[in-house]
Scaffold this active site. Structure first.
Site, PDB file in Angstrom:
ATOM      1  N   HIS A   1     -15.772   0.747  63.790  1.00  0.00           N
ATOM      2  CA  HIS A   1     -16.495  -0.516  63.938  1.00  0.00           C
ATOM      3  C   HIS A   1     -17.574  -0.686  62.882  1.00  0.00           C
ATOM      4  CE1 HIS A   1     -20.139   1.405  65.615  1.00  0.00           C
ATOM      5  NE2 HIS A   1     -19.280   2.264  66.146  1.00  0.00           N
ATOM      6  N   ASP A   2     -17.701  -1.908  62.380  1.00  0.00           N
ATOM      7  CA  ASP A   2     -18.775  -2.323  61.475  1.00  0.00           C
ATOM      8  C   ASP A   2     -18.742  -1.612  60.115  1.00  0.00           C
ATOM      9  OD1 ASP A   2     -20.270  -4.101  63.434  1.00  0.00           O
ATOM     10  OD2 ASP A   2     -20.322  -2.196  64.509  1.00  0.00           O
TER      11      ASP A   2
ATOM     12  N   GLY B   1     -18.536   4.837  62.480  1.00  0.00           N
ATOM     13  CA  GLY B   1     -19.099   3.501  62.511  1.00  0.00           C
ATOM     14  C   GLY B   1     -20.134   3.244  61.429  1.00  0.00           C
TER      15      GLY B   1
END
Length: 256
Positions: free
Chosen positions: A118-119, A136
């Site tokens: 994520h991200d 992440g």
């Protein structure tokens, strides 16, 4: 052509030239650009945007919800650029409220069993060899090459034009233009072969070498070495990129 054995949500937007193989799954709020191929058994989850002439291989998953306990179902996105390849069983997860999106750029090769969490932001022309794992909010800049089985700690920053040895553990930032190897991972020179292939001049490569000699071989601390770099190395984009990267590294960079 879309296989009759594939599932494509009626709200998904696919260019007329997109190919979708049997048993592929494409969810709602997905947009896929011209010439992209989605192979059998691949999954493209909601809120995903895939550009032109990409290739998603069998069992790859793009846009699944993040493996983050703080995720509460907020609206976030996954973006894949143009001419990017996601090989078998690779995974790219949506963003969280932290950044709102996960991005893989254009002309990237994400090999089998790689994970983009994520991200994360992966810039253009990046190669991630088999089973590389990005945690992440990692950032990987243009033309980085990451060897197979490399593990990258969350929030790490990998600079442009680097080459990282397979099996490395990255828990510090890797500044641009370097070779990173050994255990623990450390500076092992500059990526002169890669830079030459990408059209860097001898003068540019010399300025990069001179900069890193002062940073890693002068026995000065980082602050002193950067001051010396600014005083001794001719002003150029490469010198400034290295200095800015190190000055703005909250984690600190790999050691020499």
């Amino acid at each position: 052509m879309i296989s009759p054995l594939a599932y494509v949500h009626p709200e998904a937007k696919l260019h007329e030239t997109v190919e979708v193989g049997p048993f592929a799954f494409i969810d709602k709020d997905v947009e896929i650009g011209e010439g992209t191929v989605i192979d059998p058994n691949a999954t493209v989850c909601e809120h995903t945007r895939i550009g032109k002439f990409c290739h998603v291989f069998p069992s790859a998953v793009v846009g699944a919800i993040p493996q983050d306990l703080k995720f509460q179902g907020e609206l976030t996105y996954t973006y894949i650029g143009d001419y990017t390849t996601l090989r078998e069983c690779s995974t790219v997860h949506r963003g969280t409220a932290s950044k709102g999106k996960t991005v893989v750029g254009s002309h990237c090769l994400i090999m089998a069993y790689c994970h983009v969490a994520h991200d994360v932001v992966v810039h253009d022309h990046v190669i991630m060899s088999n089973a590389t794992q990005l945690a992440g909010e990692v950032v990987v800049e243009d033309y980085a090459i990451i060897g197979g089985g490399t593990l990258v700690h969350q929030f790490s920053h990998i600079g442009g034009h680097v080459m990282i040895q397979g099996g490395s553990l990255i828990n510090k930032d890797v500044p641009p233009f370097v070779l990173a190897a050994r255990e623990p991972t450390q500076y092992c020179g500059i990526n002169s072969v890669g830079l030459g292939r990408r059209g860097f001049s001898k003068e540019q490569i010399e300025h990069i070498q001179q900069t890193y000699r002062l940073i890693y071989m002068s026995k000065l601390n980082i602050s002193q070495a950067l001051e010396q770099v600014l005083a001794e190395v001719p002003q150029c984009a490469e010198r400034d990129m290295i200095v800015d990267f190190i000055k703005n590294s909250p984690r600190g960079v790999i050691k020499g």
